[in-house]
Each structure stands twice: as structure tokens, then as C-alpha cells.
Design a protein around this motif. Sequence first.
Motif, short mmCIF file in Angstrom:
data_model
loop_
_atom_site.label_atom_id
_atom_site.label_comp_id
_atom_site.label_asym_id
_atom_site.label_seq_id
_atom_site.Cartn_x
_atom_site.Cartn_y
_atom_site.Cartn_z
N GLN A 57 0.73 -1.34 0.15
CA GLN A 57 0.00 -0.05 -0.02
C GLN A 57 0.83 1.01 0.01
N THR A 58 1.84 1.18 0.64
CA THR A 58 2.77 2.44 0.87
C THR A 58 3.36 2.59 -0.36
N LEU A 59 3.86 1.58 -0.97
CA LEU A 59 4.55 1.90 -2.50
C LEU A 59 3.47 2.25 -3.30
N ILE A 60 2.56 1.66 -3.41
CA ILE A 60 1.60 2.34 -4.40
C ILE A 60 1.08 3.71 -4.05
N ALA A 61 1.04 4.18 -3.05
CA ALA A 61 0.70 5.36 -2.58
C ALA A 61 1.84 6.23 -2.93
N ALA A 62 3.06 5.79 -2.77
CA ALA A 62 4.40 6.58 -3.17
C ALA A 62 4.56 6.79 -4.58
N LEU A 63 4.20 5.66 -5.15
CA LEU A 63 4.34 5.73 -6.91
C LEU A 63 3.26 6.67 -7.48
N ALA A 64 1.97 6.68 -7.18
CA ALA A 64 0.99 7.34 -7.82
C ALA A 64 -0.19 7.92 -7.17
N GLY A 65 -0.18 7.39 -5.76
CA GLY A 65 -1.30 7.73 -4.92
C GLY A 65 -1.48 8.72 -3.97
N GLY A 66 -0.44 9.38 -3.64
CA GLY A 66 -0.59 10.60 -3.03
C GLY A 66 -1.52 11.68 -3.69
N THR A 70 2.07 14.14 -3.41
CA THR A 70 3.21 13.53 -3.05
C THR A 70 3.44 12.12 -3.53
N ASN A 71 3.94 11.85 -4.79
CA ASN A 71 4.15 10.70 -5.40
C ASN A 71 5.24 10.70 -6.56
N VAL A 72 5.48 9.77 -6.96
CA VAL A 72 6.66 9.66 -7.97
C VAL A 72 6.09 10.29 -9.36
N HIS A 116 -2.13 16.15 -10.42
CA HIS A 116 -3.62 16.23 -10.32
C HIS A 116 -4.20 15.20 -9.40
N HIS A 117 -4.85 15.55 -8.45
CA HIS A 117 -5.56 14.61 -7.65
C HIS A 117 -6.32 13.66 -8.13
N ASP A 118 -7.05 13.94 -9.41
CA ASP A 118 -7.97 12.89 -9.93
C ASP A 118 -6.95 11.84 -10.47
N LEU A 119 -5.85 12.02 -10.85
CA LEU A 119 -4.94 10.98 -11.43
C LEU A 119 -4.54 10.14 -10.28
N ALA A 120 -4.20 10.63 -9.19
CA ALA A 120 -3.81 9.87 -8.05
C ALA A 120 -4.84 9.07 -7.45
N ALA A 123 -4.65 5.24 -8.09
CA ALA A 123 -3.80 4.21 -7.20
C ALA A 123 -4.26 4.65 -5.98
N SER A 124 -4.77 5.49 -5.42
CA SER A 124 -5.39 5.48 -3.77
C SER A 124 -6.42 4.60 -3.83
N ASP A 125 -7.33 4.31 -4.77
CA ASP A 125 -8.22 3.34 -4.75
C ASP A 125 -7.65 1.82 -4.58
N THR A 126 -6.57 1.71 -5.42
CA THR A 126 -6.16 0.61 -5.44
C THR A 126 -5.27 0.42 -3.95
N CYS A 127 -4.86 1.08 -3.21
CA CYS A 127 -4.39 1.06 -1.88
C CYS A 127 -5.55 0.95 -0.87
N ALA A 128 -6.84 1.28 -1.31
CA ALA A 128 -7.64 1.22 -0.06
C ALA A 128 -8.33 -0.28 -0.41
N ALA A 129 -8.28 -0.71 -1.88
CA ALA A 129 -8.78 -2.07 -2.09
C ALA A 129 -8.27 -3.08 -1.59
N ILE A 130 -6.88 -2.93 -1.12
CA ILE A 130 -6.12 -4.03 -0.56
C ILE A 130 -6.57 -4.31 0.82
N THR A 131 -6.94 -3.43 1.69
CA THR A 131 -7.52 -3.57 3.08
C THR A 131 -8.99 -3.54 3.10
N ASP A 132 -9.75 -3.45 1.97
CA ASP A 132 -11.16 -3.56 2.20
C ASP A 132 -11.63 -5.02 2.45
N THR A 133 -12.79 -5.00 3.54
CA THR A 133 -13.11 -6.06 4.15
C THR A 133 -14.58 -6.52 3.62
#
Length: 133
Positions: A57-66, A70-72, A116-120, A123-133
Motif C-alpha cells: 500500500q505504501t509503495l502504491i501511494a508513493a508511486l502514484a497515489g498521494g 506527494t508521489n513519484v 492532479h488529484h484525479d490521476l492519483a 492508485a489511492s483506490d488501489t491502496c484502499a482495495a487491499i484492506t477492504d473487508t
Amino acid sequence: MTSTNGVHTADNAIPPLGDDLEDLLEDLAAVRDPGVDQILAGLRYLALTRHTTDRTQTLIAALAGGSDGTNVVAAIGQVIARLTNPDSNPVLRDLAPDQQKRVQLHGETTGFVLAHHDLAQFASDTCAAITDT
């Protein structure tokens, strides 16, 4: 539980890169620039290293999800903006003034779009999907 979907490897090993990603990295290596080579080595390392779910999750956020930029991907946009600005890239000063301004405008636009936050959000949704229950 053992999966029968064919994607799991023996001893849960990390599989090699797929053809599309491998081909992309090889094509980009043809640029033959030390900075690009370091980026590609980092991406290869990230793709072939075992991570925890939290680290993933941290890596996905750092690459494109901040979403705050704040992302690569946003950093790449800022580097592009810098490379296209005659004030920070003197080689562009040899271009005609109207061409300098056009190059700079496109670079600034690229930096804005990549941050732009829309692009991020993807990836942010991808991070959230990892912990969705």
C-alpha cells in the motif's frame, strides 16, 4: 487454501516480470541515460521484491497515489516542467523565444496534470482495495 487459478508459484515465489512490463523496461533502457537507468532499476526492484500488504500500500501511494501530489508520478511531472524551462535548462535558450515559451507551457501543463488529484485517485483506490473487508 490452494488456488487453482494458475498465478501462484511454487513456494509462493515472486514470478518473473510479464512480457509487457519486461518489454517496456527494455525499450526504456534504450535511452541509455544514467538517471533513467536508475529509475528502471528501482522499478524492477520494486516489481520483483517481496512486500507485506502494508508495504505494498505504501509503495502504491508513493508511486502514484498521494492525492496531495506527494508521489513519484507528480515528481516526474515536476522534473519535466524543470527540463522544459529555459531558466533551469540553459540548452533551451538556443531555441527561438516563441518556441521556448511553447515548450515551457507544455512542460508546466505536464507537471500540473501528473500532480492532479484525479490521476492519483486511481492508485489511492488501489491502496484502499487491499484492506477492504
